[in-house]
Write an enzyme that holds these catalytic residues in place. Sequence first.
Site, PDB file in Angstrom:
ATOM      1  N   ARG A  90       0.829  -1.208   0.000  1.00 35.47           N
ATOM      2  CA  ARG A  90       0.000   0.000   0.000  1.00 35.47           C
ATOM      3  C   ARG A  90       0.864   1.259   0.000  1.00 35.47           C
ATOM      4  NH1 ARG A  90      -4.676   1.702   4.460  1.00 35.47           N
ATOM      5  NH2 ARG A  90      -5.075   3.780   3.588  1.00 35.47           N
ATOM      6  N   ASN A 144     -10.642  -4.274  -1.227  1.00 40.51           N
ATOM      7  CA  ASN A 144     -10.556  -3.265  -2.282  1.00 40.51           C
ATOM      8  C   ASN A 144      -9.634  -3.700  -3.411  1.00 40.51           C
ATOM      9  OD1 ASN A 144     -12.232  -1.099  -1.425  1.00 40.51           O
ATOM     10  ND2 ASN A 144     -10.761  -0.629   0.191  1.00 40.51           N
ATOM     11  N   CYS A 164     -19.051  -1.968   1.061  1.00 40.58           N
ATOM     12  CA  CYS A 164     -18.207  -0.820   1.403  1.00 40.58           C
ATOM     13  C   CYS A 164     -18.869  -0.091   2.559  1.00 40.58           C
ATOM     14  CB  CYS A 164     -18.059   0.098   0.194  1.00 40.58           C
ATOM     15  SG  CYS A 164     -17.013   1.557   0.474  1.00 40.58           S
ATOM     16  N   HIS A 194     -16.567   3.664  -4.500  1.00 43.80           N
ATOM     17  CA  HIS A 194     -15.674   4.816  -4.340  1.00 43.80           C
ATOM     18  C   HIS A 194     -15.871   5.849  -5.446  1.00 43.80           C
ATOM     19  CE1 HIS A 194     -12.643   2.599  -1.503  1.00 43.80           C
ATOM     20  NE2 HIS A 194     -13.883   2.607  -1.063  1.00 43.80           N
ATOM     21  N   TYR A 244     -14.364  10.249  -1.856  1.00 45.72           N
ATOM     22  CA  TYR A 244     -13.425   9.824  -2.897  1.00 45.72           C
ATOM     23  C   TYR A 244     -13.531  10.689  -4.153  1.00 45.72           C
ATOM     24  CZ  TYR A 244     -12.117   5.641  -0.320  1.00 45.72           C
ATOM     25  OH  TYR A 244     -11.626   4.792   0.628  1.00 45.72           O
TER      26      TYR A 244
END
Length: 421
Positions: A90, A144, A164, A194, A244
């Site tokens: 990440r 995700n 989500c 998102h 987002y």
Amino acid sequence: MKLTVVGGGSTYTPELIDGFARLRDTLPVEELVLVDPAAERLELVGGLARRILARQGHPGRVVTTSDLDAGVEGADAVLLQLRVGGQAAREQDETWPLECGCIGQETTGAGGLAKALRTVPVVLDIAERVRRANPRAWIIDFTNPVGIVTRALLQAGHRAVGLCNVAIGLQRKFAALLGTDPREVHLDHVGLNHLTWETGVRLGGPEGANVLPKLLAGHGDAIADDLRLPRPLLDRLGVVPSYYLRYYYAHDEVVRELGTKPSRAAEVAAMERELLAMYGDPSLDEKPALLARRGGAFYSEAAVDLAASLLGGGGSPYQVVNTLNKGTLPFLPDDAVIEVQAAVGPTGAAPLPVPDLDPLYAGLVANVTAYEELALEAALRGGRDRVFRALLSHPLIGQYAYADALTDRLIAHNREHLAWA
């Protein structure tokens, strides 16, 4: 009832356990299996999970294992919350795109594509093993990028629904602003994972009065502050975008910000170290307050609600989920995965009708859906050219020079996770 959590060693898991304990009447779990290859983390999380259930008087049994096949054997539902490559991957997703002047984020843009490429093959392998163990088991995907992963699962014929926590977080926030029970707040939530907008906020259900104009008039400043978007923009749109959308509506501003502070991955990694130290304390028998800063607010409530409905229990009749479009948004393919309110039950999720979407939003949804199709093709079939095509199609990238440079960086940083590289 047996539930299995793949990625059960996550620091998120105590949030989920707390929900199972509090909402036992909605979802009477008898056996909860936590599966994770990280044995040390799993032992710490599993110990806390048992103490949380014991404190709240829950009779369920917690089992921990690194054996996926044993863990999913006989499970009624399997919840996926894994992170291939961990926080180290990440950290890369959030940093190398910035070298090209693009958003560095783990679920959208180039970083989101990298995560999809690492994740889809792993999830599909897990799903096949779930299907062999119990063909009737439901898979709930919280991993995700949820839209792409859920589309991969459904395309392969799995019984899957994507989940989500953005919608339930907004529902709770709006309920607090309105001074009402969250169960009375129904969102007209539409878009992709998102990439969503609240086009209405209704009291009492899908046919209730729309109080969104009142909400924006009375609390627009607070909502705008939470989204980190200007209040006049919300007034002009007349809807509430997901936070987002800031990556799209304020791209350059966000890139500048990201270049001046530590990555979110670095913050989360530090938080996880602290949380795991807490989890090792044998006197701790509740989720610590620090966990609220880790992310995933109200995740447990949403997961319990969805699992209960899919397994024939007492879940809410309407829930925001990721599922097949099937004509709901007529400008998208039927096999696209959208995030909308749906009627959820033992046969799955059926999207509620959605009014015609304003072209301002429909255009972006169509664009990102095309990207997700190309991203899934790259995840399933590999190859530099497929990665390049997906990046070139993404509205946060869209220039061939950026797409070329990002493709090279993506492959270089993810080679160990890409079988074809």
